[in-house]
Design an enzyme around this catalytic site. Structure first.
Site, PDB file in Angstrom:
ATOM      1  N   TYR A 141       0.988  -1.290   0.059  1.00 48.58           N
ATOM      2  CA  TYR A 141       0.027  -0.261   0.054  1.00 48.58           C
ATOM      3  C   TYR A 141       0.785   1.288   0.137  1.00 48.58           C
ATOM      4  CZ  TYR A 141      -5.005  -0.278   0.163  1.00 48.58           C
ATOM      5  OH  TYR A 141      -6.412  -0.469  -0.265  1.00 48.58           O
ATOM      6  N   GLU A 144      -0.398   4.702  -0.546  1.00 42.28           N
ATOM      7  CA  GLU A 144      -1.237   6.131  -0.839  1.00 42.28           C
ATOM      8  C   GLU A 144      -0.530   7.196  -0.568  1.00 42.28           C
ATOM      9  OE1 GLU A 144      -4.887   5.866   1.635  1.00 42.28           O
ATOM     10  OE2 GLU A 144      -5.783   4.502  -0.018  1.00 42.28           O
ATOM     11  N   ASP A 159      -5.980  13.377 -25.449  1.00 42.72           N
ATOM     12  CA  ASP A 159      -5.902  11.936 -25.122  1.00 42.72           C
ATOM     13  C   ASP A 159      -5.169  11.334 -26.169  1.00 42.72           C
ATOM     14  OD1 ASP A 159      -6.221   9.353 -24.464  1.00 42.72           O
ATOM     15  OD2 ASP A 159      -8.337   9.746 -24.042  1.00 42.72           O
ATOM     16  N   THR A 175      -3.381   6.042 -22.194  1.00 44.69           N
ATOM     17  CA  THR A 175      -2.764   4.649 -21.489  1.00 44.69           C
ATOM     18  C   THR A 175      -1.464   4.228 -21.796  1.00 44.69           C
ATOM     19  OG1 THR A 175      -3.376   3.745 -23.494  1.00 44.69           O
ATOM     20  CG2 THR A 175      -5.152   3.883 -21.772  1.00 44.69           C
ATOM     21  N   LYS A 234      -1.072   0.556 -24.973  1.00 42.49           N
ATOM     22  CA  LYS A 234      -1.179   0.603 -26.623  1.00 42.49           C
ATOM     23  C   LYS A 234       0.036   0.605 -27.304  1.00 42.49           C
ATOM     24  CE  LYS A 234      -6.056   1.993 -26.024  1.00 42.49           C
ATOM     25  NZ  LYS A 234      -6.281   2.704 -24.750  1.00 42.49           N
ATOM     26  N   ARG A 281      -1.037  -2.400 -18.439  1.00 43.41           N
ATOM     27  CA  ARG A 281      -2.179  -1.870 -18.454  1.00 43.41           C
ATOM     28  C   ARG A 281      -2.362  -0.602 -17.534  1.00 43.41           C
ATOM     29  NH1 ARG A 281      -6.496  -3.124 -21.388  1.00 43.41           N
ATOM     30  NH2 ARG A 281      -5.144  -4.769 -22.442  1.00 43.41           N
TER      31      ARG A 281
HETATM   32  N1  DSN Z   1     -11.057   0.431 -25.571  1.00 46.82           N
HETATM   33  C1  DSN Z   1      -9.829   1.367 -26.155  1.00 46.82           C
HETATM   34  C2  DSN Z   1      -9.934   0.891 -27.446  1.00 46.82           C
HETATM   35  O1  DSN Z   1     -10.091  -0.135 -27.878  1.00 46.82           O
HETATM   36  O2  DSN Z   1      -9.696   1.803 -28.272  1.00 46.82           O
HETATM   37  C3  DSN Z   1      -9.961   2.554 -25.849  1.00 46.82           C
HETATM   38  O3  DSN Z   1     -10.231   2.867 -24.459  1.00 46.82           O
END
Ligand code: DSN
Length: 426
Positions: free
Chosen positions: A47, A49, A193, A219, A222, A228
């Site tokens: 933990y 925080e 984003d 994110t 990707k 993730r």
């Molecule tokens: N779910 C993602 C995508 O596939 O683009 C976006 O959050």
């Protein structure tokens, strides 16, 4: 304790599925083994925080170091002053930015989900559309490009507090400078984003949003090819322009407000095992090997688009600048849903997607989205895109013929044996 073979058998099956198939979901990728090992490590037990050096728990000396490494590496990648690596996901990152700068009921302006946008950019079923007053811009009907004139007109009409740019199904680059210009005119902040193209931006293969957008979120799983999770970044810290105060009534710098919006605003304990994995992934992004990877992603994407066009597939906007293509299947007489289902039967994974001005619902759709980040990690080059497109075409043209689908599946499985995935996992 007895080993849970039920779950581990399923994990093994998932590994085999990933090995045998062609992964074309534009938002997926394969992390390195070391990134996965960090996620399965002992830091999951801690933990923490708070933030490095100022935690609400004892025993954080080591996780402080991994989190600081992640922050420092991320700052280096994008040449920025501020980074928060704690968001559990991209949706959490976007929620934290909204919490830091907006009041419930404030107007926001984002790209329509049905035109390639994202749920967290104001969709009615998402917190962003429920808590704030959502407004949307779209893409042009003829060219499929972001309609900047519409964006500007909407911004002048609704005077949003925040303009959101970025998409989950848009294959072209963004004019961030143009968006900032109208934002300044109407008194809005800008959030980009970049969850999808972040890895390409990291290597300067696409426009840099940081000088024009107050906040940049992403994110990490990707094109960045990490675990993730989510991140929030600012090139320059600045004083909160709306005069919003913290709980003690003080006007604070955005960096303070942003940290507080993540924790304690929307999250509790950070996932320090994931943050350790983020630190590793960010280290990988700083290598030449990753530069080669990002360049190859664009080469593969363009080769994929060319091979699709040669078979008369209609790509929205006519091509791609990034890692994905969005195909309008209406001239091929098959829905996105049916295409997705048939492709899965041949071990090709892609997702159905609405196309701009779609006449079908989000559950059926007229389109399919294909992305190359994962197959590029597997080792595919431009020359392999012909095989991929031929296999897709055979499936879509014979979606009800089980014999043909089975034959394509066998070809796909044989083809993929040359691209070894996680050999260390046996
Ligand atoms: N779910 C993602 C995508 O596939 O683009 C976006 O959050």
């Amino acid at each position: 304790m007895q080993r849970d073979t039920l779950v581990f058998d399923l994990i093994k099956q998932e590994l085999e599925r990933q090995r045998h198939g062609i992964e074309l979901i534009a938002s997926e990728n394969f992390t390195s083994l070391q990134v996965m090992q960090a996620m399965g490590g002992v830091m999951t037990n801690k933990y923490a925080e708070g933030y490095p050096g100022r935690r609400y728990y004892a025993g954080c000396e080591i996780v402080d170091q991994t989190e600081q490494l992640a922050i420092d590496r991320l700052k280096q990648i994008f040449n920025i002053e501020y980074a928060n690596v704690q968001p559990h996901s991209g949706a959490q990152a976007n929620a934290a930015v909204a919490l830091a700068v907006l009041q419930p009921g404030d107007a926001i302006l984002g790209l329509d989900l049905s035109m390639g946008g994202h749920l967290t950019h104001g969709s009615a079923v998402n917190y962003s559309g429920k808590l704030y007053k959502p407004n949307f811009y779209g893409v042009t009907r003829d060219g499929g490009l972001v309609d900047y004139e519409m964006l500007e007109a909407k911004a002048r009409e609704v005077k949003p507090k925040m303009i959101i740019c970025g998409a989950s199904a848009y294959s072209r680059d963004w004019d961030y400078a143009r968006i900032r210009k109208v934002a300044d005119e109407v008194g809005a902040l800008v959030m980009a984003d970049i969850a999808h193209p972040a890895g390409l931006i990291a290597k300067k293969l696409l426009n840099d949003p940081f000088d024009h957008c107050h906040f940049v979120t992403s994110t990490t799983h990707k094109t960045l090819r990490g675990p993730r999770g989510g991140i929030i970044m600012m090139r320059k810290d600045f004083e909160n322009p709306f005069g919003l105060k913290d709980v003690k009534g003080n006007i604070r710098m955005m960096s303070n407000l942003m940290d507080m919006a993540v924790f304690p605003g929307i999250q509790g304990g950070p996932l320090e095992h994931v943050i350790a994995a983020k630190a590793i992934a960010f280290g990988e992004i700083l290598t030449d090997e990753y530069t080669d990877y990002a360049n190859q992603v664009i080469k593969n994407s363009q080769a994929l688009a060319k091979a699709l066009v040669a078979k008369d597939y209609q790509i929205i906007s006519g091509g791609t600048d990034n890692h994905l293509v969005l195909i309008d299947l209406r001239n091929k007489n098959i829905s996105g849903k049916k295409a997705e289902q048939a492709l899965v039967l041949a071990d090709i994974t892609a997702n159905k997607n609405m196309v701009p001005y779609d006449d079908k619902s989000a559950f059926v759709t007229s389109g399919i989205r294909l992305g190359v980040p994962a197959i590029t990690t597997r080792g595919m080059k431009e020359a392999h895109m012909d095989f991929v497109v031929n296999a897709i075409d055979k499936v879509l043209m014979n979606a009800d013929d089980t014999n043909i689908l089975n034959a394509v599946k066998k070809d796909v499985n044989d083809f993929m044996t040359q691209f070894v995935l996680y050999p260390e996992l046996g």
